[in-house]
Write an enzyme that holds these catalytic residues in place. Structure first.
Site, PDB file in Angstrom:
ATOM      1  N   HIS A   1     -11.364 -17.579  70.939  1.00 38.00           N
ATOM      2  CA  HIS A   1     -10.260 -16.881  70.249  1.00 38.00           C
ATOM      3  C   HIS A   1      -9.176 -16.439  71.235  1.00 38.00           C
ATOM      4  O   HIS A   1      -8.567 -15.386  71.072  1.00 38.00           O
ATOM      5  CB  HIS A   1     -10.766 -15.666  69.476  1.00 38.00           C
ATOM      6  CG  HIS A   1     -11.711 -15.996  68.355  1.00 38.00           C
ATOM      7  ND1 HIS A   1     -11.310 -16.190  67.057  1.00 38.00           N
ATOM      8  CD2 HIS A   1     -13.057 -16.172  68.351  1.00 38.00           C
ATOM      9  CE1 HIS A   1     -12.365 -16.460  66.304  1.00 38.00           C
ATOM     10  NE2 HIS A   1     -13.445 -16.459  67.057  1.00 38.00           N
TER      11      HIS A   1
ATOM     12  N   ASN B   1     -13.506 -14.469  60.040  1.00 35.12           N
ATOM     13  CA  ASN B   1     -12.826 -15.756  60.178  1.00 35.12           C
ATOM     14  C   ASN B   1     -12.191 -16.156  58.846  1.00 35.12           C
ATOM     15  O   ASN B   1     -12.423 -15.498  57.828  1.00 35.12           O
ATOM     16  CB  ASN B   1     -13.829 -16.839  60.586  1.00 35.12           C
ATOM     17  CG  ASN B   1     -14.187 -16.780  62.068  1.00 35.12           C
ATOM     18  OD1 ASN B   1     -13.432 -16.241  62.888  1.00 35.12           O
ATOM     19  ND2 ASN B   1     -15.343 -17.328  62.413  1.00 35.12           N
TER      20      ASN B   1
ATOM     21  N   HIS C   1     -14.846  -5.406  67.771  1.00 39.26           N
ATOM     22  CA  HIS C   1     -16.303  -5.385  67.919  1.00 39.26           C
ATOM     23  C   HIS C   1     -16.934  -5.203  66.532  1.00 39.26           C
ATOM     24  O   HIS C   1     -16.674  -4.196  65.874  1.00 39.26           O
ATOM     25  CB  HIS C   1     -16.696  -4.209  68.818  1.00 39.26           C
ATOM     26  CG  HIS C   1     -18.117  -4.253  69.273  1.00 39.26           C
ATOM     27  ND1 HIS C   1     -19.137  -4.787  68.510  1.00 39.26           N
ATOM     28  CD2 HIS C   1     -18.697  -3.840  70.415  1.00 39.26           C
ATOM     29  CE1 HIS C   1     -20.263  -4.691  69.171  1.00 39.26           C
ATOM     30  NE2 HIS C   1     -20.035  -4.114  70.324  1.00 39.26           N
TER      31      HIS C   1
HETATM   32 FE1  HDD Z   1     -16.970 -13.882  67.868  1.00 39.57          FE
HETATM   33  C1  HDD Z   1     -14.194 -13.009  69.589  1.00 39.57           C
HETATM   34  C2  HDD Z   1     -15.174 -13.849  64.933  1.00 39.57           C
HETATM   35  C3  HDD Z   1     -19.675 -15.149  66.177  1.00 39.57           C
HETATM   36  C4  HDD Z   1     -18.816 -13.580  70.642  1.00 39.57           C
HETATM   37  N1  HDD Z   1     -15.060 -13.510  67.366  1.00 39.57           N
HETATM   38  C5  HDD Z   1     -14.062 -13.164  68.206  1.00 39.57           C
HETATM   39  C6  HDD Z   1     -12.839 -12.974  67.488  1.00 39.57           C
HETATM   40  C7  HDD Z   1     -13.117 -13.214  66.178  1.00 39.57           C
HETATM   41  C8  HDD Z   1     -14.520 -13.544  66.096  1.00 39.57           C
HETATM   42  C9  HDD Z   1     -12.145 -13.150  65.028  1.00 39.57           C
HETATM   43  C10 HDD Z   1     -11.501 -12.617  68.095  1.00 39.57           C
HETATM   44  C11 HDD Z   1     -11.254 -11.155  68.050  1.00 39.57           C
HETATM   45  C12 HDD Z   1      -9.880 -10.855  68.589  1.00 39.57           C
HETATM   46  O1  HDD Z   1      -8.913 -11.228  67.920  1.00 39.57           O
HETATM   47  O2  HDD Z   1      -9.819 -10.283  69.667  1.00 39.57           O
HETATM   48  N2  HDD Z   1     -17.332 -14.459  65.960  1.00 39.57           N
HETATM   49  C13 HDD Z   1     -16.495 -14.269  64.888  1.00 39.57           C
HETATM   50  C14 HDD Z   1     -17.205 -14.590  63.672  1.00 39.57           C
HETATM   51  C15 HDD Z   1     -18.468 -14.965  64.027  1.00 39.57           C
HETATM   52  C16 HDD Z   1     -18.548 -14.868  65.466  1.00 39.57           C
HETATM   53  C17 HDD Z   1     -16.618 -14.478  62.283  1.00 39.57           C
HETATM   54  C18 HDD Z   1     -19.608 -15.396  63.164  1.00 39.57           C
HETATM   55  C19 HDD Z   1     -19.756 -15.054  61.955  1.00 39.57           C
HETATM   56  N3  HDD Z   1     -18.883 -14.322  68.330  1.00 39.57           N
HETATM   57  C20 HDD Z   1     -19.862 -14.791  67.490  1.00 39.57           C
HETATM   58  C21 HDD Z   1     -21.128 -14.833  68.176  1.00 39.57           C
HETATM   59  C22 HDD Z   1     -20.885 -14.369  69.466  1.00 39.57           C
HETATM   60  C23 HDD Z   1     -19.481 -14.060  69.522  1.00 39.57           C
HETATM   61  C24 HDD Z   1     -22.437 -15.275  67.586  1.00 39.57           C
HETATM   62  C25 HDD Z   1     -21.827 -14.181  70.607  1.00 39.57           C
HETATM   63  C26 HDD Z   1     -23.105 -14.034  70.544  1.00 39.57           C
HETATM   64  N4  HDD Z   1     -16.555 -13.453  69.789  1.00 39.57           N
HETATM   65  C27 HDD Z   1     -17.491 -13.340  70.763  1.00 39.57           C
HETATM   66  C28 HDD Z   1     -16.916 -12.858  72.072  1.00 39.57           C
HETATM   67  C29 HDD Z   1     -15.427 -12.633  71.717  1.00 39.57           C
HETATM   68  C30 HDD Z   1     -15.363 -13.084  70.272  1.00 39.57           C
HETATM   69  C31 HDD Z   1     -17.221 -13.714  73.230  1.00 39.57           C
HETATM   70  C32 HDD Z   1     -14.394 -13.296  72.623  1.00 39.57           C
HETATM   71  C33 HDD Z   1     -13.357 -12.252  72.892  1.00 39.57           C
HETATM   72  C34 HDD Z   1     -13.886 -11.036  72.310  1.00 39.57           C
HETATM   73  O3  HDD Z   1     -15.101 -11.271  71.751  1.00 39.57           O
HETATM   74  O4  HDD Z   1     -13.356  -9.955  72.328  1.00 39.57           O
HETATM   75  O5  HDD Z   1     -17.540 -11.683  72.462  1.00 39.57           O
END
Ligand code: HDD
Length: 734
Positions: free
Chosen positions: A76, A149, A340
């Site tokens: 993202h 999402n 978060h």
């Molecule tokens: Fe995630 C970012 C949505 C599964 C780990 N995620 C992130 C963002 C969105 C989502 C919208 C961007 C937020 C922003 O605008 O800063 N993610 C989802 C959805 C998931 C999902 C809807 C499943 C239903 N994500 C998911 C899993 C993991 C992560 C299973 C890890 C185990 N996601 C992250 C992250 C991020 C992230 C690596 C990258 C930047 C952040 O968090 O702040 O921690």
């Protein structure tokens, strides 16, 4: 609003020009506040001498610059955001304690960030990809983040596979290609070995993954959460965002072309809509399921690869989100915002969805590296409006100056503060779900039905939507180099639907394998979860879910749509004025595109201002096209290859086109094969029999017709967004 801002900016520039006296708050300083009298020359030993190390200004400026970048989000990374507010329609107190969902008069401030998942910060908005839809509610009881999402399901069922998924889809590690694209071997290798991803794959290969605008896409919380009311009663809840502009997409050929013409297409669209006062709106919907019905479905509520079809549990619309303010500074707000899924308020709680549970660890952890330490909650965009009191202290970039000597609990020296919330103070109490079970690495049996809902999605699509899915899969798998990966994918598609698999296979020049040799995933034991899947249900609860098809979603109005009007010298300026008036009155924007910038002479003597030349705009940046008359203008445009391409592409992308008088000759010159005798069969498009020729659907033409009448029919055609029937002529490069 935009005009006001422009005027304000020009006033500022003027004021600066006249700025002779240095007022204290305008003078350039170092970060220590020291006023500087020269920012053009570094300090040197003589006019031609070397620079001196003592030049603290040079060192401070360059050092700060060298450290300007922070790591981009691991997923993202590319996003765009806006401020706004949320207001509930009626009290949800019977269902949840969350007080921001109680009072319809309360406006809760929000910050919303939309994103693509795979690409880097500088990548195109138009990638075929999931879009992030993350909402931070600054409630009086603390921040609540709904980090969702634009697709209601996910690729994997357990967070432990997330790093694998992301490694597979990101550019391949040996040569860092391709950027912001899933069409490559490693992604499809992974997917073809993970049957649980098939439902998500259907969504990602559909037009949902190439939205027309962030403002025209749905959002989903994905996981099942809980609502808990004052009495401690819990219900399961799924969150939905429903856009008031309807759900619209573009076609893949367009997406690729827009990536060249304007890779910031979605970012610009969001920014401009807000600047223009066209504030994007979504309704928040909830699907509520009583605890007693937890096991009433043929899927597991904890499985993030499943939806609850809206036909089984209707979506109750409970409030409205409005985005009405652009960020002041991209880095400080859009880049530094930290979402978060674990940021909760009382009255909302988690379910045991194993994907959600893993996410609860990941998001804080990622901010520690991305934002540089544990104090990211003090960055202005992340600060709650609710007061914060605790004994957490110090760390990198600490902003708060904590007072006193007490930073522990229990204490008597600090009067026992901060105090724990008493029962009547709304302190967060985790829902006391009864748990028992063995400590295992396992999933419940229903998790292994990977194909029934993928088939439900496929069966619920309209013909054009199905065709687009097939084309998308042909494109994506066509970029895969290893034949075995293609074959495994076609085998998995056949478990969803044989016709689908057959059509994809045909495009790839292969046949559908009836089985694959050995277990799907040979790198794990045959009975490992990735190798276990059930055949799709033979008698599903639902054959179709109309709510899953974009063809069935709202198609009213044309607010904020963009119409291109092609013109050259000698154009019928009265027709342009009339058409513009009607379009603007319906909330759309009309922009004149011509061979060059400046103005063109109208046939009635007026000067028509040009918004874009063919060099700076293509038809892919617009929703519809109007070709006014004027013999000379039409002659010029008919001889201009770029103008012809503009018309052809608008037609091929199934956009509504209106042409009046000689404009109809221009349409004919484009040789689109428009069938002038065919009756319009697009639902809701009423051709006016008095003066309009009913041609190909979505084509509105009239010779000597009253422009207002043409505009009315054109507007109806535009409300449909696209006229897919054209595709059946086989002319559509989707
Ligand atoms: Fe995630 C970012 C949505 C599964 C780990 N995620 C992130 C963002 C969105 C989502 C919208 C961007 C937020 C922003 O605008 O800063 N993610 C989802 C959805 C998931 C999902 C809807 C499943 C239903 N994500 C998911 C899993 C993991 C992560 C299973 C890890 C185990 N996601 C992250 C992250 C991020 C992230 C690596 C990258 C930047 C952040 O968090 O702040 O921690």
């Amino acid at each position: 609003m935009r005009k006001e801002k422009k005027e304000k900016d020009s006033a500022k520039i003027k004021a600066l020009a006249q700025f002779q006296e240095h007022s204290a708050d305008q003078v350039l300083t170092t970060n220590q506040g020291l006023r500087l009298n020269d920012d053009q020359n570094s300090l040197k030993a003589g006019e031609r001498g070397p620079s001196l190390l003592e030049d603290f200004h040079l060192r401070e400026k360059i050092t700060h610059f060298d450290h300007e970048r922070i790591p981009e989000r691991v997923v993202h990374a590319r996003g765009s955001a806006a401020h706004g507010f949320f207001q509930v329609y009626e009290s949800m107190a019977p269902y949840t304690k969350a007080s921001f969902l109680h009072d319809p008069t309360v406006r809760t401030p929000v910050f919303v960030r939309f994103s693509t998942v795979v690409g880097s910060r500088g990548s195109s908005d138009l990638a075929r990809d999931v879009r992030g839809f993350a909402v931070k509610f600054y409630t009086q009881e603390g921040n609540f983040d709904l980090v969702g999402n634009n697709i209601p399901v996910f690729f994997i069922q357990d967070a432990v596979k997330f790093p694998d998924l992301v490694h597979a889809v990101k550019p391949e590690p040996h040569h860092e290609m391709p950027q912001a694209a899933s069409a490559h071997d490693t992604f499809w290798d992974f997917i073809s070995l993970m049957p649980e991803s098939m439902h998500m794959i259907m969504w990602v290969m559909s037009d949902r993954a190439i939205p027309r605008s962030y403002r025209m896409m749905e959002g989903f919380g994905v996981h099942t959460f809980r609502f808990v009311n004052e009495k401690g009663k819990s219900r399961f809840v799924k969150f939905h965002w429903k856009p008031l502009l309807g759900i619209h997409s573009i076609v893949w050929d367009e997406a690729q072309k827009i990536s060249g013409l304007d890779p910031d297409f979605h970012r610009r669209d969001l920014w401009e809509a807000i600047e223009n006062g066209d504030f994007p709106e979504w309704e928040l919907g909830v699907q509520l399921v009583d605890e007693k019905d937890e096991h009433a479905f043929d899927f597991d509520l904890l499985d993030p690869t499943k939806i609850i079809p809206e036909e089984l549990v209707p979506v109750k619309r409970i409030g409205k989100l409005t985005l009405n303010r652009n960020p002041e500074n991209f880095f400080a707000e859009t880049e530094q915002v930290a979402f978060h899924p674990g940021h909760l308020v009382s009255g909302i709680d988690f379910s045991n969805d194993p994907l959600l549970q893993g996410r609860l660890f990941s998001y804080t952890d990622t901010q520690l590296i991305r934002l540089g330490g544990p104090n990211f909650h003090e960055i202005p965009i992340n600060r709650p409006v609710a007061p914060v009191h605790n004994n957490q202290r110090d760390g990198h970039m600490r902003q708060t100056i904590n007072q006193g000597r007490v930073s522990y609990q229990p204490n008597s020296l600090g009067g026992g503060c901060p105090l724990q919330a008493k029962a009547d103070m709304g302190g967060f109490v985790s829902y006391a779900e009864r748990m028992e079970g063995s400590k295992v690495r396992a999933r419940s049996e229903k998790f292994f039905d990977h194909f029934s809902q993928a088939a439900l999605f496929w069966n619920s699509q309209s013909h054009p939507e199905k065709a687009h899915i097939v084309q998308a899969l042909r494109f994506e798998l066509g970029k895969v180099e290893v034949p075995a990966i293609r074959e495994r994918m076609v085998f998995l598609l056949a478990q969803v639907d044989k016709t689908l698999a057959g059509m994809v296979a045909q495009g790839l020049g292969i046949s559908v394998p009836s089985k694959v040799a050995g277990p799907i995933n040979q790198s794990v034991p045959a009975d490992s979860p990735t190798n276990r899947f059930q055949p799709k249900q033979r008698t599903p609860t639902l054959e179709r879910s109309p709510a899953l098809s974009m063809a069935n979603t709202m198609k009213e109005g044309i607010a904020t749509r963009k119409v291109a009007i092609l013109a050259a010298d000698g154009v019928d300026d009265t027709a342009i004025m009339g058409m513009k008036k009607s379009l603007v009155a319906a909330g759309a924007q009309a922009k004149v595109v011509a061979p060059r910038l400046g103005t063109v002479k109208g046939i009635k003597g007026g000067q028509v201002a040009i918004d874009f030349s063919f060099l700076t705009a293509g038809s892919v940046l617009f929703d519809a096209l109007y070709l006014p008359g004027g013999e000379q203008s039409v002659d010029i445009l008919a001889g201009d290859a770029k103008a012809m391409l503009f018309i052809k592409e608008a037609y091929l992308h199934c956009k509504p086109i209106a042409a009046t008088d000689e404009g109809m000759d221009l349409l004919a010159a484009a040789q689109l094969g428009v069938d002038k005798t065919a009756k319009s069969h697009a639902e809701g498009v009423v051709q006016d029999p008095a003066s309009l020729l009913a041609g190909d659907e979505g084509i509105v033409t009239g010779r000597g017709a009253q422009i207002g009448q043409v505009a009315r029919t054109f507007i109806k055609a535009m409300a449909q967004h696209r006229h897919w029937a054209r595709e059946s002529k086989g002319q559509m490069p989707a």
